[in-house]
Each structure stands twice: as C-alpha cells, then as structure tokens.
Design an enzyme around this catalytic site. Structure first.
Site, PDB file in Angstrom:
ATOM      1  N   THR A  90     -31.984 -13.140  73.581  1.00  0.00           N
ATOM      2  CA  THR A  90     -31.237 -11.844  73.902  1.00  0.00           C
ATOM      3  C   THR A  90     -31.482 -11.485  75.345  1.00  0.00           C
ATOM      4  O   THR A  90     -30.967 -10.902  75.989  1.00  0.00           O
ATOM      5  CB  THR A  90     -31.360 -10.762  72.891  1.00  0.00           C
ATOM      6  OG1 THR A  90     -32.731 -10.387  72.988  1.00  0.00           O
ATOM      7  CG2 THR A  90     -31.078 -11.285  71.411  1.00  0.00           C
ATOM      8  N   GLU A 143     -44.323  -3.001  82.547  1.00  0.00           N
ATOM      9  CA  GLU A 143     -42.976  -2.453  82.871  1.00  0.00           C
ATOM     10  C   GLU A 143     -42.637  -1.532  82.076  1.00  0.00           C
ATOM     11  O   GLU A 143     -42.200  -0.261  82.573  1.00  0.00           O
ATOM     12  CB  GLU A 143     -41.999  -3.638  83.036  1.00  0.00           C
ATOM     13  CG  GLU A 143     -42.407  -4.582  84.169  1.00  0.00           C
ATOM     14  CD  GLU A 143     -42.907  -5.704  83.900  1.00  0.00           C
ATOM     15  OE1 GLU A 143     -43.576  -5.642  82.602  1.00  0.00           O
ATOM     16  OE2 GLU A 143     -43.502  -6.540  84.641  1.00  0.00           O
ATOM     17  N   MET A 166     -33.405  -8.887  76.159  1.00  0.00           N
ATOM     18  CA  MET A 166     -33.332  -7.368  76.111  1.00  0.00           C
ATOM     19  C   MET A 166     -34.013  -6.794  75.109  1.00  0.00           C
ATOM     20  O   MET A 166     -34.463  -7.642  73.903  1.00  0.00           O
ATOM     21  CB  MET A 166     -31.772  -6.845  76.155  1.00  0.00           C
ATOM     22  CG  MET A 166     -31.216  -7.267  74.920  1.00  0.00           C
ATOM     23  SD  MET A 166     -29.361  -6.956  75.221  1.00  0.00           S
ATOM     24  CE  MET A 166     -28.392  -7.317  73.627  1.00  0.00           C
ATOM     25  N   ASP A 185     -53.752 -22.676  90.011  1.00  0.00           N
ATOM     26  CA  ASP A 185     -54.506 -22.571  88.513  1.00  0.00           C
ATOM     27  C   ASP A 185     -53.684 -23.646  87.664  1.00  0.00           C
ATOM     28  O   ASP A 185     -54.230 -24.248  86.748  1.00  0.00           O
ATOM     29  CB  ASP A 185     -54.861 -21.435  87.943  1.00  0.00           C
ATOM     30  CG  ASP A 185     -53.617 -20.596  87.948  1.00  0.00           C
ATOM     31  OD1 ASP A 185     -52.533 -21.004  88.217  1.00  0.00           O
ATOM     32  OD2 ASP A 185     -53.543 -19.272  87.471  1.00  0.00           O
ATOM     33  N   ALA A 188     -36.564 -13.874  73.915  1.00  0.00           N
ATOM     34  CA  ALA A 188     -36.062 -14.846  75.053  1.00  0.00           C
ATOM     35  C   ALA A 188     -34.524 -15.131  74.969  1.00  0.00           C
ATOM     36  O   ALA A 188     -33.930 -15.324  75.880  1.00  0.00           O
ATOM     37  CB  ALA A 188     -37.009 -16.079  74.867  1.00  0.00           C
ATOM     38  N   ASP A 195     -50.214 -16.953  96.490  1.00  0.00           N
ATOM     39  CA  ASP A 195     -49.366 -16.448  95.466  1.00  0.00           C
ATOM     40  C   ASP A 195     -48.717 -15.120  95.657  1.00  0.00           C
ATOM     41  O   ASP A 195     -49.860 -14.136  95.642  1.00  0.00           O
ATOM     42  CB  ASP A 195     -50.114 -16.943  94.091  1.00  0.00           C
ATOM     43  CG  ASP A 195     -49.510 -18.198  93.643  1.00  0.00           C
ATOM     44  OD1 ASP A 195     -48.296 -18.682  94.105  1.00  0.00           O
ATOM     45  OD2 ASP A 195     -50.497 -18.938  93.109  1.00  0.00           O
ATOM     46  N   LYS A 197     -32.287  -2.106  76.681  1.00  0.00           N
ATOM     47  CA  LYS A 197     -32.315  -2.231  77.900  1.00  0.00           C
ATOM     48  C   LYS A 197     -32.694  -3.759  78.517  1.00  0.00           C
ATOM     49  O   LYS A 197     -33.264  -4.465  77.418  1.00  0.00           O
ATOM     50  CB  LYS A 197     -33.446  -1.307  78.591  1.00  0.00           C
ATOM     51  CG  LYS A 197     -34.873  -1.745  77.923  1.00  0.00           C
ATOM     52  CD  LYS A 197     -35.972  -0.823  78.561  1.00  0.00           C
ATOM     53  CE  LYS A 197     -37.279  -1.118  77.863  1.00  0.00           C
ATOM     54  NZ  LYS A 197     -38.313  -2.300  78.215  1.00  0.00           N
ATOM     55  N   ASP A 210     -49.817 -27.060  89.962  1.00  0.00           N
ATOM     56  CA  ASP A 210     -50.480 -26.785  91.125  1.00  0.00           C
ATOM     57  C   ASP A 210     -51.300 -28.045  91.796  1.00  0.00           C
ATOM     58  O   ASP A 210     -51.428 -28.142  92.937  1.00  0.00           O
ATOM     59  CB  ASP A 210     -51.310 -25.807  91.183  1.00  0.00           C
ATOM     60  CG  ASP A 210     -50.660 -24.424  91.153  1.00  0.00           C
ATOM     61  OD1 ASP A 210     -49.306 -24.372  91.630  1.00  0.00           O
ATOM     62  OD2 ASP A 210     -50.880 -23.600  90.650  1.00  0.00           O
TER      63      ASP A 210
END
Lengths: 577, 708
Positions: free
Chosen positions: B407, B372, B409, B544, B405, B331, B421, B548
């Site tokens: 928009t 981030e 941003m 996991d 989720a 992965d 952003k 999978d």
C-alpha cells in the site's frame, strides 16, 4: 665601474629580448608548423630525406630514438677520427700538416662529437683546413643538433600522454640544423666577417714587423707568420652551438677570431642565445610559457649572482700587486683590476662576462686566460661548470639537465605538500627519480673520480706544472670541463699526453651519453603516463617561490658535491693570499 | 571531527580507537625496553641492508671501531680517545635510527598481540551438510577449509571467516572493532559477513567458510599491523632512490678527499693529510641520516595512525594514494545527510487549517516508530502544542494501520475517522479509489516540495486530502565547511544518491558538494569512477554492499565498512572497523601527512648538510691549509671538538625528531602554494639554522666538560 654594469645590463637585456621571438620560432619548427623560412627550406629538407633514404615521418619510442642518437654519434666519431689521421693525404692542407697523433685525434674527435670542444691541440699547427671545415665545423652543427633533438624528445614526453613515441630523431636533427642553426650561423658569420674575422683558404702569411724584436737567443726578429683560414664560418657555429672549439689555439682572444668589442658582444650573445630561447620553446610546447619563463628566471638569477662575483673579484685586482703599491682601481685612464691574461681591447668587464657566459653555457671558448683569474674570479667559472652545466647550459643539454633538477625539486616539494609529486601533469615516480638522479649524479662522479685518479698516478701528476692549491685547481677544472662537456680549460696543465687525452676523452663520452640516455628514458616513461589535471592541490611550478626552490636545489647539490674539493683549490688559494 | 594539530595522532580524540588505546595504555615502560632491545637486534647487517643510508653508517662504525683498536695498540692515525668517541657516536647514530623503527613497530605489535588472543584455536561445529539441524562433528578451527559449513550458537566463538547462509544472530565484534554494542548478522543482504574470532551472543548462524585458516581477515590484519609484510610503497621507493643518490655523491666526495688531501700536502710541502676517522665522520654527517634513519618509522607510524582511527589499510600503497586523491565519492545518506528525513512544515490544502492537518498527521504517526514518523509527532507538538505521546492518553478504540510495501502508506482508524499518510502517488491513488478528487493545489505543493529537494508526505482523512507534510533531508552540521576545506586541498567531492535529480540538486547545493550522481546504480557508479580515472584523477569511495564491490575494486582508494559484505571487504583496500562514512576525509589527511613528513624531514636533512660543511671542512683541512680556519665561523674550540660535535648533533637530532616522525607533520588545508611556503620556511630554513646552534652548544659543553 658604472660603465661596467651598464655593459653587463645591456648584454642581458638584448639576450632576454631575443628569447621570445627565437623561442617561439623554434617551437613552431619542432611542431612542424609553417614558419617564414619554410618555403625556402622545406624543399631542402625533403631532399635530405630523399638522399639519405630516412623516413622522417616515422615515430620512434625512446629506445629507438636513443639507438639512433648513439649510432649517429658513433659514425660521426669514427669519421672525424679517420679524417684527422689521414689529413696529410687529403686536399686543403696548405701548411702540409702531418697525421694527427692517435691519442690527440681520439680526444679531439670525442671532444667535438660530444659538444665539449676541449682542445688539447693547437689548431693552426695541427689541423688542416679540411679537418677544420669538414670535420670540426660539421660536428659543431651535428653535436649541437643532437642536444636539441634530445631536449625536444624529452619535452614531448611531458606534452604527449598515454602513448609510447617521442618523435623522430632524424627529423628533429635535420630541422635543428636546417631551420635553426644554419640560418643563424650564416647571419652571424657574415657579421663576424664584417668585423674582420678571417674567412679564406690562403695559407699562413709572412708579414714584416713594424718594430723588430729580440728573440730568445738574442737574434733580431722582423718577420711574423700570421695564421689564416676559414675561421668565420667555424666561429659562428662554435658560439651558437655552445661548442667553443677555437679555430686558432688562443680561441676568441685571437684577433682573427674576435677582433672588436662588437664582435665580442655578438659572440657572447650567440653563446647564450639558443640555450636561453629553448626555455621559451619548452614553455610554448608544453602549453604554458610561464613554466619556461620560471626556468629561465632561475637560470638568470644564478647567472647574475655568479657574474657579479667574478666581475667584483677581477675588478678588485691582484692583492699581491696591490701590496707593491700599484694602483689597480678603475679610472678614466685605465680599466683597472686584474688585467693579467686579458686582452686590452676587452678589459675586465667583458673578460669576466665572457668567462661567466662561456662556463654557464657549456661553450668553453675563451677571450682571456681563466688560469690568470683571481682565485674567486676563477672559482666561479669552475663552479658554474660543476653545477652540471644547467645554468643555460649547452644547446638542448642544458635544459634537459635542468629538467632533471626540476624533477628532483618537484619531488621533494611535492612530498612537502603531501601529494605524489607531479610536473606538468605527469606524476614523478620511482623511475623518473632514478633517471634524474643519474643525470645529476654522473657528472659529479666523473669529475671527482677523474681528479682523484689524476692526482694519484704519476702520469697525472706529471702534467701539473703549478705548485700548491692552484695546481690542484687546474686538474679539477680539466675534469669539470670534460665531465660536463664544457671544453674550456684553466690551462696550465700539460694535457696533450696520452694519459690526459685518453682519460679526458672517456670523461667526455660518459658525461654526454650517460646523461642523454637517462633523459630519453625519462621521456619514454613520461609519455606513457596520463596527464593529471591541475587543481588547487597542485604545486604551482611557475611562482617566485618555486624559482627560489629550484635555485636552492641546484646550488645546494653543487655546493655539497664540490665545496670540499674547491676548498683545497681556489678557496685555499684565496684565503692564503 | 576537524583535526586539532596538537591532537592529531597523539592521543585519543573523541570516540576514536577505543580498543586499541585501551590495550595500549598500560604498556609504557615495557614498550621502550622492548624497543631498545630491538634496536640492538636490528644491528644485524642483513637487516640493515634494507636501508642503504643507515647501512653506510654501520659500515663506518665498524671501520672507526677498527681504527680505534689500532690506535689503542699504538699505531693510530689520531688520539685513541678521539677515534673512540667518534666510533661510539656513530654506533649510537645507528642505534637511534633502529630505536625509532622499533618504537614505531611496538605499537603495532601490541595491537597484533591483542588480536592474536582473539584468534586462539577454537572448536568448530562442522556440519555434514549446510542445513539447520544437520549432523555436526567437533573439529579444531584449523581443520576448516573453504566452502565447509559450520554452525555457531549463542556463546560460541566464530571459528573462521565466512558468509551466513542461514539464520540471524547478534554478534559481539568488539575483538576487532572495539565497539561493544553487538551487531546483527543474517543471511542474505549486506550483513551476511562474519569474522573469525568474534562471538555469537544470541541465536544461531549457519556459515559457509570463505577463507582457509591463516588467510582469514584477522590473520591479514595481524600481519599488517605487525608490519611483517610491510613492503616499501612506490613513493617510499622513489624517495629511497633520491636518498641513495645523495649517499653515493657523498661517498664519492669523501673517498676522493683522501687523494686530494694527500696531493695537497705533497704539492704544498706542508701539513698533514686528513685522517680516515674524520672522513668517515664527514661522510656520516653528510649522508641524509636524519630522514634515512626515520623513514621506516614514518611509514609504520602512518599505518598506525590509521589503525588508531580503526581503519585497517590492506596495502601501504593505498595510504599513499589517499594523499593524492582528487575525487571523493560520498554516499549521501549517513555521510552528507543525517540518515533520516525530518518533518519541517505542514502545508494544508483547501479550507483545512494547519493545526488540523498537524493533528491528523500526528495521530497517524503515533505508532510510527520510524524516525520520519517520530519527527512528525515532535513537529506537531512544537508548532501547535499538540500532545506528543502515544502512551498515556491514547484515545480508546484506536486501530493503527502499519506501513506495508504494497500500500505504501500507514495510518490510523478511530471514531469512524480513517487517516492515511504516505507517498504522494500512493495517497492520490487511494483518494481516487475512494471516489474523491485530488485538488490541483495538492499536486502543485507536492511538486514544489520535490523540486526543493524534500519528500512530500500526503495526509488524507476519510479519503479527503488534508495537506502535505514536508519531509526534508537534514544536511549534517559543519559538512559544508568540510567540503570547502576539501576544495582548498584540491579535492572534488561528488555526492552519490539514489534520489531523483531534482532532489539531488537541492541537497547538493545545500551541502556544498561540487557534483552529484543522482539515481545511482552500481553500473553508473562504476562508469563515473572510470570516467574520472580516464581524466587522470584518483578516486576514493566508501561502500558496504555487495553491489558496491565492482566500484570499490575500480576506485584507487576504496574503504569498505566492516559491517559490509565479504565481497565488498575483498574489493576494498581499506576497512573501516567503525563503519563511519566520514572516515574518508580523515584517511585523505593521514595520507597527506605521511608524504609531508617524509618531504619535510628530507628537506631538513639536506639543509643540515650545508651548515655542517662550515663545521667540518675547516676542521678537516686545517692541518693541510691552516688558512681554511677562516671558514670556522662558529669559532669551535678545536678541529677534534668540531668534528665530534657535528657527529653528536647528527645522532641526537634523530632522537629529537622521533616524536615528529611518529606523530607526523600537521596538515592544514590551505592550498598547495601556502603549504609549501610554510614547510619550506620551517624545515628548509630551520634545517639551516638548527645545526649551527646545536653544534655550537655541544661544542661548548664538550669544552666545559674538558672532553675536547
């Protein structure tokens, strides 16, 4: 001495030169491709299928293949036995020879069907021309072709994947004979006739001696009986098919079987020609000729090492005679060395070479008496047989025996690099190991147990004429020869008895079919497997390192199994001189 | 995590196997004492039959002991002291082999004992129906059956394996993993599996039982580490076949030597036949006792090395297959890259300056606690010296807009400024919504970042595009070298990622993987594995999630994370208790080590035989043909001392090699050909030389002690 080595070198050079052309020709034959002989032979091949009613295009799985091999050989065995027993009632028997004794006939029939050609009888005084031609010569072809067919089936096990069939026995058999053995035998027989090998239906000839001699009871003898017969045709295939059974009792030391140094060279060449070339055929069929060359190199290195010891031992002469002040060194006036039991027209070099050639291949024909070799000179041929007849070995059988060693070598080597072992992309797992172990194990057990029984029971001991370690060597040699389907004899033991005829016949049967069946079983197991692609984690099986490793495995197994027995035979004899 | 060969498998390498080693440490002497006792217990012939090579030695020991008794009674074939010494050392040979096996097992047993304590009988709160607040009755955990539901609350020990159907709680799983940090378990998703024997620290869970008592995860692990269910692996069976073949050959060699010797004495009218004692000694020296004796220990130690890295192999077959793996599916996230993207560059558009963009981006990220977001704050500070903290001098009147989720941003409103952003398409849509136009330049920048494998984050102020923050996947340090190593081992690495092909290509190139699967779904993963397998390759993967599971079931070596779901753990054949995605690489190395150790010791064992022949044959037959004494190239004192020295050497070499068997032959990724050459030199050539030295030394000691 230099001349000796030049002769040996020339022999090897010519042999290796022929490997590639013959090897690739045979590969084409087995893959059903067109060859230069196809236009001539294809119609005959079709005719054979039509007459016998066999379907040549039906693929067989390994069990069907094995049953075909066994049935075909059983029928051959029964026919050959019957032929000997009723030869007196059949034509082409100018000497009016009577029926062959049951035990001798059984032994001879087994011997020729198993490609062993151990001979407890004396050809010219026991077998009619018809038995020699229709029986022995035919079986020389068939037993050789059987070995080649089994090998080709095994090779298909490596080549094909995710399937279940390994070819058609009848096709492999027919093609081996028609495309390979017959044309080669035809050419060789003509060449031998040109050198003076007899090919006639005439009965034995009485000729006057140039110099009369005194007989045992002091009578003067001035007449000699010269045995004749259709020898050339049988001699050609006996060498090409690594059969080795002589037309005459003294085999290729007889002037009518092997008259000149040139015929001697041709016959030696014929012995190793097909076994050596099959290595290339193997490489070609699996799509990587380097694999074939690697195996051939391993065989050749062992062969040259063994040859050197024999030549050296024989050229050194007999220490007992040296002690008497006799000069045995080679010079312009004499070949020197141990000349007891050797033909003057061949000398030490060509006798030693022959002995090594014939025992490395499972041929067993002789041009000198192995029994009269020096202890070490005799040890080498015996040990070459005991290695399992895998250094060249018999046609087909030699290479499939060697492939069993390759499987073992690859297995241990694979473990050493941390990977489930694989060879030619096929994983070597428990089943292959079991079968490969059988192939290596069975001849060893036959030889050691056969010898042990024979030195225990009175019937066995009665045949031993020589005292000390040499007598033991003779018994050990007899079982080595029978158990590995070689057929040569140290001689010196009385083998034409019910006891030896029977026990040696069983040794030959076990030594042949208990190896052939596991070999086919390996083919059957491999053919089902997927082919694993090569990566840098794959053990390369064509490198000098692998060749050395393979040699080590063959030698170590041979040494570990036979060193104790050999030390009570030839080694003790050598150290006691 | 590159393995130092001196450390591999010997002791704790950094951050590994915490529980196990902690519990192991104080045992020391006790372990050895127990192993010695076990070595005697294992003399039971029924147990010995499992190992044909050592069984032959035991039969030889019994035989020589009988001959010794006979000699004591005055009818011996040789001196009683000689026969007795041989018998003693043969028994020691068997005991040493048993000891090695017992010692290897002892580590597993200690681990099992620790795990068993965690599995004590507990009381379960069985619910009448699976709903929070339902009635429950207290039952022993052994009374729970599949599909029963129970509730566990803070402080409770979870009574059985199961799947969380309601609730969220933090669970202490250190009993299995050794990891003291609690983990979150919750219903739905990929963290819904709980294991019996672990403890709930906070909140509550409602769990549906998935395994009946005695069949739970912990039970399986216990029986595995204890070796109770140890079955021979395919490769071990194949090797055993070869060893059995050698044993049969040598049996035949030694049995037939007696008639040969009798016959030789008869025809040469001299000397004495070889004694049965010497033949038994010869037999034991020749059969591959070194590898035969150590083989079980090697297998157990291999499993043990995995356990110490906190990997539970659910089958020995999988460990072996690991050594053969041709393709590794890895992965991307967590294995190849650090889990998070990092900001690496600010690219402004139009007349906007880069510091201006950086400041706006930083402001918008001050409240963003995602990695981030934090990396944007850090980059702005490092590059332009902008204040890096949202804490003290936070401008008043700031209003943060969190990410949602819908928009897609996030941002901040202050002093009439509205900074946003987010994903490129989301912000572009937002700009157009505000009635402004999206500059062509912006589109070009976004595209070029995507092409380079990065993620563009667009920043807008009051509906005007300011520029782009370049977020980049950070490839783990040293991973490229690791993949180069794998390539040398002949293993192909394939990166699995949900990214688009453009991004995947760039990261694949940077990480140095051989291939990648972009926009991976469970179906494409499964298809890829099948394709490789159809080509004859062995595939390993980690996983996991429940999705999978099909791929895990299809892969030859499947490692499930312990944090994974129950279906994933069921489908896998190994479980990584530490849930570290790079484990796969270590597993491959351990698998290879296991096979290599077997191969090396087999070669060593057989090479030894060649040397031993030069010792025993002259000694054994000197009585028949004294000339054979010429083969006694070591000049050993007497035939008796020669035979005895060989037997003693044969026994001691087992003890000497126990550490190697337990530790494993070090694996270096240097390519098959070189590895083969190195091991052949060490164990093949070494195997030829060592016995000569060892036997000569033992002989000298025997002479010095006047025992010979």
């Amino acid at each position: 001495m230099t001349f000796t080595w030049i002769q040996l070198g020339l022999y090897l050079f010519i042999l290796l030169l022929l490997v590639k052309p013959l090897g690739s020709y045979m590969a084409r034959v087995y893959e059903g491709e067109r060859t230069f002989l196809t236009p001539l032979i294809r119609p005959i091949e079709h005719l054979v299928y039509r007459i016998t009613g066999l379907r040549g295009d039906e693929e067989m799985d390994w069990k069907t293949y094995a049953v075909a091999v066994l049935l075909f050989n059983l029928v051959g065995l029964l026919l050959l036995y019957g032929l000997q027993r009723i030869q007196s009632a059949l034509p082409l028997n100018p000497q009016n020879l009577g029926a062959v004794r049951p035990d001798t006939a059984f032994n001879a029939a087994v011997s020729f069907v198993t490609n062993t050609n151990w001979q407890s009888y004396s050809g010219e005084t026991t077998m009619s021309y018809l038995v020699q031609m229709l029986g022995f010569t035919v079986q020389n072809f068939l037993s050789a072709a059987t070995g080649m067919a089994i090998l080709v089936a095994l090779v298909r096990g490596f080549v094909r994947h995710s399937g279940s069939t390994i070819g058609n026995f009848w096709t492999d058999m027919t093609r081996s004979i028609l495309y390979i053995l017959l044309p080669l035998a035809f050419v060789l027989a003509l060449a031998l006739v040109s050198q003076g090998v007899v090919q006639t239906f005439h009965s034995s000839q009485q000729v006057s001696l140039l110099q009369p001699i005194q007989g045992a009871s002091n009578q003067t003898i001035n007449q000699q009986t010269l045995a004749l017969g259709p020898a050339a045709s049988q001699v050609a295939i006996k060498q090409l098919g690594t059969n080795g059974g002589g037309f005459f009792n003294v085999n290729s030391s007889h002037p009518f079987e092997n008259p000149t140094p040139f015929s001697n060279f041709l016959e030696m060449l014929a012995i190793l020609l097909i076994p050596a070339a099959l290595c290339y055929t193997f490489g070609k069929m699996v799509g990587d000729t380097r694999k074939g060359w690697a195996i051939l190199a391993a065989m050749t290195i062992i062969f040259v090492a063994m040859l050197s010891v024999t030549v050296w031992a024989e050229q050194s002469g007999n220490p007992a005679i040296t002690k008497l002040g006799v000069d045995q060194t080679a010079s312009s006036f004499q070949s020197g060395g141990n000349m007891e039991g050797k033909e003057v027209r061949f000398g030490v070099a060509n006798s030693a070479l022959w002995a090594t050639v014939t025992t490395s291949a499972s041929n067993g024909s002789v041009n000198s008496m192995n029994d009269s070799f020096t202890p070490l000179g005799g040890l080498v041929p015996m040990w070459l047989i005991q290695l399992g007849e895998v250094v060249y070995g018999g046609v087909g059988s030699g290479l499939y025996g060697m492939l069993a060693f390759v499987i073992i070598a690859v297995f241990v080597a694979g473990l050493m690099i941390g990977r489930t072992p694989e060879y030619l992309g096929k994983k070597i797992e428990s089943y292959e190991m079991k079968m490969a172990s059988l192939i290596v194990l069975i001849p060893i057990i036959i030889v050691l147990f056969g010898t042990a029984i024979s030195v225990l029971v009175p019937a066995g001991k009665a045949g031993v004429y020589n005292p000390g370690p040499h007598g033991f060597s003779e018994v050990l040699y007899a079982f080595s020869s029978a158990g590995n389907n070689n057929g040569s004899a140290f001689a010196g033991i009385g083998a034409n008895t019910t006891y030896y005829n029977t026990i040696l016949a069983f040794a030959m049967l076990l030594g042949r079919y208990w190896l052939a069946i596991p070999a086919l079983a390996i083919a059957g197991s491999l053919v089902r497997k997927k082919t694993v692609p090569v990566s840098s984690g794959t053990l390369p099986t064509h490198t000098p390192l692998f060749i050395v490793w393979l040699i080590m495995v063959v030698i170590v197994v041979g040494a570990l199994s036979f060193l104790p027995a050999l030390s009570l035979g030839p080694l003790a004899e050598y150290l006691m001189r | 995590m590159t393995q130092d060969p001196r450390l591999s498998g010997v002791g704790p390498t950094q951050g590994q196997g915490t529980t196990y080693l902690r519990k192991q440490a104080p045992l020391g002497v006790k372990v050895y004492r127990q192993a010695i006792i076990d070595a005697f217990l294992k003399l039971n012939p029924r147990w010995m039959l499992r190992n044909p090579v050592m069984f032959v030695v035991e039969v030889g020991s019994v035989l020589t002991t009988a001959l010794w008794v006979q000699a004591l009674l005055g009818h011996g074939e040789a001196k009683a002291s000689f026969i007795g010494a041989i018998a003693l050392w043969l028994w020691l040979t068997v005991l040493f082999a048993n000891f090695s096996e017992a010692l290897a097992e002892s580590r597993g047993k200690a681990q099992a004992a620790a795990l068993r304590r965690a599995r004590q009988e507990t009381r379960a709160k069985r619910l009448s129906h699976p709903k929070y607040g339902a009635q429950y009755d207290l039952v022993p955990s052994s009374a729970l059956r599949q599909n029963d539901a129970f509730i566990v609350e803070a402080g409770d020990i979870i009574p059985a394996d199961g799947e969380v159907i309601e609730g969220v709680a933090s669970v202490d799983e250190s009993a299995i993993t050794g990891e003291s940090a609690p983990v979150i378990r919750e219903s739905g998703g990929d963290r819904n599996a709980v294991t019996g024997g672990t403890r709930v620290l906070s909140d509550w869970l409602i769990v549906r039982v998935t395994a009946s008592p005695g069949e739970g995860f912990l039970d399986r692990i216990i029986s595995l580490v204890e070796g109770a269910k140890r079955q021979k692996t395919p490769n071990e069976i194949a090797l055993n076949t070869l060893l059995a073949a050698f044993t049969i050959v040598f049996l035949v060699v030694c049995i037939t030597l007696l008639p040969y010797s009798l016959f030789s004495v008869e025809v040469s009218h001299q000397g004495m036949p070889v004694t049965v004692t010497v033949l038994v000694a010869l037999l034991v020296c020749l059969i591959p006792t070194t590898i035969g004796g150590l083989l079980p220990a090697i297998g157990i130690a291999g499993m043990d090395r995995l356990i110490r890295r906190n990997i539970i192999a659910l089958s020995g077959r999988a460990v072996e297959a690991a050594g053969d793996v041709d393709v590794l599916l890895l992965d991307k996230t967590g294995t190849i890259t650090l889990g998070n993207r990092e900001a690496v560059e600010f690219i402004s558009v139009g007349k906007v300056s880069e510091p201006e963009l950086a400041e706006a981006a930083q402001l918008a990220s001050l409240a963003d606690e995602t990695p981030e977001g934090r990396s944007i704050v850090v980059l702005a500070k490092e590059k332009y010296g902008l204040r890096g903290s949202a804490g003290r001098d936070e401008p008043r009147g700031m209003h943060f807009i969190p990410f949602s989720a819908q928009t897609r941003m996030s941002g901040v409103d202050l002093d009439g400024l509205s900074i946003r952003k987010g994903a490129a398409d989301a912000i572009m849509a937002y700009i157009q919504q505000q009635g402004k136009s999206v500059p062509q330049e912006l589109k070009a920048i976004v595209e070029s970042i995507s092409k380079a494998g990065g993620t563009p984050l667009v920043v807008a102020r009051n509906g005007e595009a300011l520029g782009v923050v370049y977020l980049k996947d950070i490839v783990k340090g040293g991973i490229k070298e690791r993949f180069t190593k794998m390539r040398k081992m002949g293993i192909k690495t394939v990166m699995i990622t949900g990214d688009n092909p453009l991004t995947a290509t760039a990261i694949a190139a940077e990480a140095g993987v051989d291939d990648f699967l972009a926009e991976a779904t469970p179906e494409t993963k499964l298809k890829l594995i099948r394709e490789y397998q159809a080509g004859g390759r062995l595939v390993a993967m980690t996983g996991d999630g429940t999705n999978d599971a099909p791929a895990l079931a299809q892969a030859d070596v499947a490692v499930a994370m312990n944090t994974g779901t129950q279906p994933a753990r069921e489908a896998a054949n190994m479980i990584d208790l530490e849930s570290s995605p790079t484990k796969l690489i270590e597993i491959v190395e351990i698998g290879k080590q296991l096979l290599m150790t077997r191969g090396a010791l087999t070669t060593f064992s057989i090479s030894n035989d060649v040397s031993k022949y030069f010792v025993i044959i002259p000694a054994a037959f000197a009585s028949t043909y004294p000339a054979l004494g010429a083969m006694n190239i070591l000049h050993l004192a007497t035939p008796e001392s020669a035979v005895l020295s060989a037997v003693i050497f044969n026994a001691l070499i087992i003890i000497a090699l126990i550490p190697l068997a337990l530790r494993g032959v070090p694996y270096r990724p240097v390519g098959a050909a070189r590895l083969f050459r190195n091991n052949l030199l060490v164990y093949g050539l070494g195997g030829l030389i060592v016995p000569f030295i060892g036997i000569k030394l033992i002989d000298m000691i025997l002479v010095a002690l006047r025992l010979a």
